[in-house]
Design a protein around this motif. Structure first.
Motif, short mmCIF file in Angstrom:
data_model
loop_
_atom_site.label_atom_id
_atom_site.label_comp_id
_atom_site.label_asym_id
_atom_site.label_seq_id
_atom_site.Cartn_x
_atom_site.Cartn_y
_atom_site.Cartn_z
N GLY A 158 -9.30 9.15 13.20
CA GLY A 158 -10.18 7.99 13.05
C GLY A 158 -10.94 8.00 11.74
N MET A 159 -11.42 9.17 11.35
CA MET A 159 -12.16 9.28 10.09
C MET A 159 -11.23 9.04 8.91
N CYS A 160 -9.99 9.53 9.01
CA CYS A 160 -9.01 9.34 7.94
C CYS A 160 -8.72 7.86 7.73
N VAL A 161 -8.45 7.17 8.81
CA VAL A 161 -8.12 5.74 8.73
C VAL A 161 -9.32 4.94 8.25
N ALA A 162 -10.51 5.29 8.73
CA ALA A 162 -11.72 4.58 8.32
C ALA A 162 -11.95 4.72 6.82
N ALA A 163 -11.73 5.93 6.29
CA ALA A 163 -11.90 6.16 4.85
C ALA A 163 -10.86 5.36 4.06
N LEU A 164 -9.63 5.35 4.55
CA LEU A 164 -8.56 4.59 3.89
C LEU A 164 -8.91 3.11 3.88
N ASN A 165 -9.36 2.59 5.02
CA ASN A 165 -9.73 1.18 5.11
C ASN A 165 -10.86 0.84 4.14
N GLU A 166 -11.85 1.70 4.06
CA GLU A 166 -12.98 1.48 3.16
C GLU A 166 -12.52 1.41 1.71
N ALA A 167 -11.64 2.33 1.33
CA ALA A 167 -11.14 2.36 -0.05
C ALA A 167 -10.29 1.14 -0.35
N VAL A 168 -9.49 0.70 0.61
CA VAL A 168 -8.62 -0.47 0.43
C VAL A 168 -9.46 -1.74 0.32
N GLU A 169 -10.39 -1.91 1.24
CA GLU A 169 -11.21 -3.12 1.28
C GLU A 169 -12.05 -3.29 0.02
N ASN A 170 -12.46 -2.18 -0.57
CA ASN A 170 -13.28 -2.24 -1.78
C ASN A 170 -12.46 -2.06 -3.06
N LYS A 171 -11.13 -2.12 -2.91
CA LYS A 171 -10.20 -2.05 -4.04
C LYS A 171 -10.48 -0.84 -4.94
N ARG A 172 -10.59 0.31 -4.31
CA ARG A 172 -10.91 1.52 -5.06
C ARG A 172 -9.71 2.46 -5.21
N LEU A 173 -8.54 1.99 -4.79
CA LEU A 173 -7.35 2.84 -4.86
C LEU A 173 -6.42 2.44 -5.99
N ASP A 174 -5.85 3.45 -6.64
CA ASP A 174 -4.75 3.26 -7.57
C ASP A 174 -3.51 3.59 -6.75
N TRP A 175 -2.76 2.56 -6.36
CA TRP A 175 -1.66 2.76 -5.42
C TRP A 175 -0.57 3.69 -5.95
N ASN A 176 -0.21 3.53 -7.22
CA ASN A 176 0.82 4.41 -7.78
C ASN A 176 0.36 5.86 -7.78
N TYR A 177 -0.89 6.06 -8.10
CA TYR A 177 -1.47 7.40 -8.09
C TYR A 177 -1.51 7.97 -6.68
N LEU A 178 -1.88 7.12 -5.71
CA LEU A 178 -1.94 7.57 -4.32
C LEU A 178 -0.57 8.05 -3.83
N TRP A 179 0.48 7.25 -4.13
CA TRP A 179 1.82 7.65 -3.70
C TRP A 179 2.26 8.94 -4.39
N ASP A 180 1.87 9.10 -5.63
CA ASP A 180 2.19 10.34 -6.34
C ASP A 180 1.52 11.54 -5.68
N VAL A 181 0.26 11.40 -5.31
CA VAL A 181 -0.45 12.49 -4.65
C VAL A 181 0.18 12.79 -3.29
N MET A 182 0.53 11.75 -2.57
CA MET A 182 1.17 11.93 -1.26
C MET A 182 2.46 12.72 -1.38
N LYS A 183 3.25 12.41 -2.41
CA LYS A 183 4.51 13.13 -2.61
C LYS A 183 4.27 14.59 -2.95
N ARG A 184 3.33 14.83 -3.88
CA ARG A 184 3.05 16.21 -4.29
C ARG A 184 2.48 17.04 -3.15
N CYS A 185 1.74 16.40 -2.26
CA CYS A 185 1.14 17.12 -1.13
C CYS A 185 2.01 17.03 0.12
#
Length: 199
Positions: A158-185
């Motif tokens: 729940g905390m993970c999804v809430a944080a993701l939603n907060e970042a998305v709603e406030n347009k604070r994510l660099d999507w390409n960077y996020l996918w890169d981090v997801m792949k590396r991790c």
């Protein structure tokens, strides 16, 4: 304690910052003055060579500033990083700091939980957080969210999804960077379902 030294140390204490013995000596003051002031109740010793004003500090992030003095090569992560990035309203009772798996956690009275990581994971995706005239390291927003999903069984999905939603709603994510981090991790398979329809 000589009057001049006492006056100088009082000025340092009044700044409301953690005092480190090595830094005090470097500035031309006596290191043992800290232990003397601690014995008089002016300072509290929180770790070897690290003291904080007994009166506390007005800084909102004083605990984080102090922890960074104790764990010099650490990086704030999980709930602590969410707090620093304003991705949660929760003020965690304990701080979480990532350190190298080859290092030893310092002994301290501060409320810190340690996460051990491989060196290559600990030296990337780091941003500097400025507070009270100093800086300390915290994982980027994208890396913080990925680390939270990695630790979802520990902190709750729940905390993970809430944080993701907060970042998305406030347009604070660099999507390409996020996918890169997801792949590396290696978190793409786990996180992909939560990202559908968002990009």
């Amino acid at each position: 304690m000589k009057t001049t030294i006492k006056r100088q140390m009082r000025k340092e204490v009044d700044k409301g910052k953690a005092l480190v013995r090595s830094e005090v000596v470097k500035n031309g003051l006596r290191g043992n003055t800290l232990s003397e002031m601690a014995s008089r109740g002016v300072l509290f010793r929180v770790a070897r060579g690290v003291y904080v004003p007994a009166a506390g500090s007005e800084s909102e992030y004083f605990d984080y500033e102090t922890a960074a003095k104790v764990v010099k090569k650490g990086v704030f992560t999980l709930r602590s990083a969410l707090r620093l990035h304003n991705l949660t309203d929760e003020n965690p009772l304990r701080m979480t700091i990532a350190i190298s798996e080859s290092s030893h956690a310092p002994k301290t009275t501060l409320p810190i939980d340690f996460v051990y990581m491989k060196r290559e994971l600990l030296t990337s995706d780091i941003v500097e957080f400025n507070s009270n005239g100093g800086t300390f390291s915290v994982f980027s927003i994208e890396r913080t969210i990925v680390e939270c999903f990695k630790a979802r069984k520990k902190i709750g999905i729940g905390m993970c999804v809430a944080a993701l939603n907060e970042a998305v709603e406030n347009k604070r994510l660099d999507w390409n960077y996020l996918w890169d981090v997801m792949k590396r991790c290696r978190m793409t398979r786990v996180m992909a379902p939560y990202l559908e329809g968002r990009v």
